[in-house]
Motif scaffolding. Structure first.
Motif, PDB file in Angstrom:
ATOM      1  N   ALA A 109       0.825  -1.212   0.000  1.00 54.90           N
ATOM      2  CA  ALA A 109       0.000   0.000   0.000  1.00 54.90           C
ATOM      3  C   ALA A 109       0.857   1.258   0.000  1.00 54.90           C
ATOM      4  N   VAL A 110       1.917   1.299   0.820  1.00 54.38           N
ATOM      5  CA  VAL A 110       2.708   2.530   0.914  1.00 54.38           C
ATOM      6  C   VAL A 110       3.460   2.796  -0.384  1.00 54.38           C
ATOM      7  N   ASN A 111       3.932   1.739  -1.051  1.00 54.86           N
ATOM      8  CA  ASN A 111       4.565   1.915  -2.360  1.00 54.86           C
ATOM      9  C   ASN A 111       3.548   2.350  -3.412  1.00 54.86           C
ATOM     10  N   ALA A 112       2.345   1.780  -3.366  1.00 56.33           N
ATOM     11  CA  ALA A 112       1.308   2.114  -4.355  1.00 56.33           C
ATOM     12  C   ALA A 112       0.873   3.568  -4.230  1.00 56.33           C
ATOM     13  N   VAL A 113       0.688   4.054  -2.993  1.00 62.97           N
ATOM     14  CA  VAL A 113       0.190   5.427  -2.850  1.00 62.97           C
ATOM     15  C   VAL A 113       1.282   6.453  -3.154  1.00 62.97           C
ATOM     16  N   ARG A 114       2.529   6.107  -2.921  1.00 64.78           N
ATOM     17  CA  ARG A 114       3.622   6.991  -3.353  1.00 64.78           C
ATOM     18  C   ARG A 114       3.562   7.166  -4.873  1.00 64.78           C
ATOM     19  N   LYS A 115       3.397   6.045  -5.601  1.00 68.03           N
ATOM     20  CA  LYS A 115       3.298   6.121  -7.059  1.00 68.03           C
ATOM     21  C   LYS A 115       2.013   6.831  -7.481  1.00 68.03           C
ATOM     22  N   ARG A 116       0.924   6.544  -6.788  1.00 70.26           N
ATOM     23  CA  ARG A 116      -0.357   7.208  -7.086  1.00 70.26           C
ATOM     24  C   ARG A 116      -0.190   8.721  -6.995  1.00 70.26           C
ATOM     25  N   GLY A 117       0.488   9.178  -5.941  1.00 73.36           N
ATOM     26  CA  GLY A 117       0.718  10.608  -5.785  1.00 73.36           C
ATOM     27  C   GLY A 117       1.536  11.199  -6.918  1.00 73.36           C
ATOM     28  N   LEU A 118       2.587  10.489  -7.315  1.00 71.31           N
ATOM     29  CA  LEU A 118       3.409  10.953  -8.445  1.00 71.31           C
ATOM     30  C   LEU A 118       2.600  10.999  -9.734  1.00 71.31           C
ATOM     31  N   PHE A 119       1.817   9.944  -9.973  1.00 66.72           N
ATOM     32  CA  PHE A 119       1.004   9.893 -11.202  1.00 66.72           C
ATOM     33  C   PHE A 119       0.007  11.048 -11.238  1.00 66.72           C
ATOM     34  N   MET A 120      -0.588  11.359 -10.083  1.00 66.50           N
ATOM     35  CA  MET A 120      -1.578  12.434 -10.021  1.00 66.50           C
ATOM     36  C   MET A 120      -0.919  13.793 -10.231  1.00 66.50           C
ATOM     37  N   GLU A 121       0.284  13.954  -9.688  1.00 64.97           N
ATOM     38  CA  GLU A 121       1.033  15.210  -9.891  1.00 64.97           C
ATOM     39  C   GLU A 121       1.364  15.407 -11.375  1.00 64.97           C
ATOM     40  N   GLU A 122       1.724  14.312 -12.044  1.00 67.56           N
ATOM     41  CA  GLU A 122       2.165  14.390 -13.440  1.00 67.56           C
ATOM     42  C   GLU A 122       1.017  14.495 -14.439  1.00 67.56           C
ATOM     43  N   ALA A 123      -0.201  14.159 -14.014  1.00 65.25           N
ATOM     44  CA  ALA A 123      -1.311  13.992 -14.961  1.00 65.25           C
ATOM     45  C   ALA A 123      -1.723  15.287 -15.646  1.00 65.25           C
ATOM     46  N   VAL A 124      -1.654  16.393 -14.919  1.00 68.44           N
ATOM     47  CA  VAL A 124      -2.166  17.668 -15.432  1.00 68.44           C
ATOM     48  C   VAL A 124      -1.140  18.764 -15.149  1.00 68.44           C
ATOM     49  N   PRO A 125      -0.746  19.556 -16.148  1.00 65.86           N
ATOM     50  CA  PRO A 125       0.210  20.641 -15.902  1.00 65.86           C
ATOM     51  C   PRO A 125      -0.319  21.639 -14.873  1.00 65.86           C
ATOM     52  N   ALA A 126       0.584  22.215 -14.103  1.00 67.80           N
ATOM     53  CA  ALA A 126       0.200  23.187 -13.071  1.00 67.80           C
ATOM     54  C   ALA A 126      -0.603  24.330 -13.688  1.00 67.80           C
ATOM     55  N   GLY A 127      -1.691  24.710 -13.009  1.00 67.05           N
ATOM     56  CA  GLY A 127      -2.507  25.827 -13.460  1.00 67.05           C
ATOM     57  C   GLY A 127      -3.637  25.471 -14.397  1.00 67.05           C
ATOM     58  N   VAL A 128      -3.627  24.248 -14.931  1.00 69.19           N
ATOM     59  CA  VAL A 128      -4.678  23.832 -15.882  1.00 69.19           C
ATOM     60  C   VAL A 128      -5.955  23.435 -15.142  1.00 69.19           C
ATOM     61  N   GLY A 129      -5.792  22.727 -14.026  1.00 73.21           N
ATOM     62  CA  GLY A 129      -6.946  22.224 -13.288  1.00 73.21           C
ATOM     63  C   GLY A 129      -7.196  22.993 -12.009  1.00 73.21           C
ATOM     64  N   ALA A 130      -8.363  22.757 -11.409  1.00 73.22           N
ATOM     65  CA  ALA A 130      -8.722  23.419 -10.154  1.00 73.22           C
ATOM     66  C   ALA A 130      -9.812  22.618  -9.457  1.00 73.22           C
ATOM     67  N   MET A 131      -9.978  22.897  -8.162  1.00 73.61           N
ATOM     68  CA  MET A 131     -11.073  22.327  -7.385  1.00 73.61           C
ATOM     69  C   MET A 131     -11.648  23.431  -6.503  1.00 73.61           C
TER      70      MET A 131
END
Length: 317
Positions: A109-131
């Motif tokens: 789990a800890v390895n998977a969520v580290r990768k999940r976090g990286l994948f989510m950071e890389e998915a969308v360029p900064a400033g393109v998305g918002a919440m």
């Protein structure tokens, strides 16, 4: 006698110093945190305990830090005989729930969520998305607003976190999120609060992260659950490991049905909710769903654990 559910927080609940108290005072918690450092091959514990905050809140650090802190606290609860009949976690917290129910090993789990976090950071360029968090509208009206904003702007916005009555987060491309916020205010929203997040989580913009996470999770064993987990995607209790793997993949782009999750747990006769991990966000959301007839605790250090145990013992005697 009512049943008990463990709830596990998601991203946003992190803070420097989290996990330090249980690390210092409990051998099982200490072991979990040291294991995270070994698995990730960097000092996650130093970031958890000392920050700096701007590094800790980065998605690839916040996600393993929150999981590790939650499971370290869970070790203290288990040693003291505190168990649950159900588990649930908000977004990232679902991984903690799956560890608590025996579906995932902590190292996986800890390895998977580290990768999940990286994948989510890389998915969308900064400033393109918002919440943005929208307060005071029901979900059906807000869904219509997001569809109208998408049509008007030509960019996508959608419901992301259905947290509690009148508290819903929207996510997507920035212009569409901003337009949906304007329309929501026109339709009577009490407040629209832009969120300081690094990406448009739980939206279709996360599809690149979803594809990469599919590959990561395909290499991990998912056991059937020891206790049912009420999942974000469908707000239903699940025990089948293969099904929960699929739901974790879907979760990246799907809304988090947290209000529905809490309501389902109440239907299942849960009367005691224990938030296991940093902060007390989920405890507050439970109280917004139902104010009376529930025991709600947030445990994040030895003091809060001992207070909860004292109260539970008094009720039993």
């Amino acid at each position: 006698m009512g049943k008990t559910a463990f709830l596990f927080p998601g991203q946003g609940s992190q803070y420097p110093g989290m996990g330090k108290d249980v690390y210092d005072h409990h051998s099982g918690a200490n072991r979990i945190i040291q294991l995270a450092d070994q698995e990730l091959e960097y000092s996650l514990s130093r970031l958890m305990f000392d920050g700096p905050e701007d590094m800790l809140k980065r998605t690839e650090n916040a996600q393993p830090a929150l999981l590790t802190t939650s499971i370290a606290i869970l070790e203290v609860l288990k040693e003291n005989g505190i168990t649950a009949d159900f588990a649930a976690g908000h977004s990232l917290g679902e991984y903690s729930a799956l560890v608590s129910s025996g579906v995932l090993s902590f190292p996986d789990a800890v390895n998977a969520v580290r990768k999940r976090g990286l994948f989510m950071e890389e998915a969308v360029p900064a400033g393109v998305g918002a919440m943005s968090a929208v307060m005071g509208l029901d979900r059906d009206l807000l869904h219509e607003i997001t569809e109208l904003a998408t049509e008007q702007v030509g960019e996508k916005v959608q419901l992301a976190n259905l947290n509690a009555p009148g508290q819903i987060v929207i996510s997507g491309e920035k212009k569409a999120v901003d337009r949906a916020g304007e329309l929501a205010k026109e339709k009577g929203a009490k407040r629209v609060i832009p969120l300081p997040v690094s990406g448009p989580f739980h939206s279709d913009l996360m599809k690149p992260a979803q594809e990469k996470l599919t590959q990561t999770l395909s290499a991990i064993s998912f056991n059937n659950a020891d206790i049912p987990v009420v999942t974000n995607v469908n707000a239903k209790e699940e025990t089948d490991g293969a099904q929960m793997k699929q739901l974790l993949i879907e979760q990246v782009t799907a809304p988090v049905y947290w209000e529905d999750t809490v309501r389902r747990l109440i239907e299942l006769d849960v009367t005691t909710f224990i938030e296991v991990g940093p902060g007390n966000v989920l405890s507050g959301l439970v109280r917004r769903v139902q104010r009376r007839g529930l025991e709600v605790f947030a445990v994040q250090d030895m003091e809060s654990i001992e207070k909860m145990m004292d109260k539970l013992k008094k009720e039993e005697s």
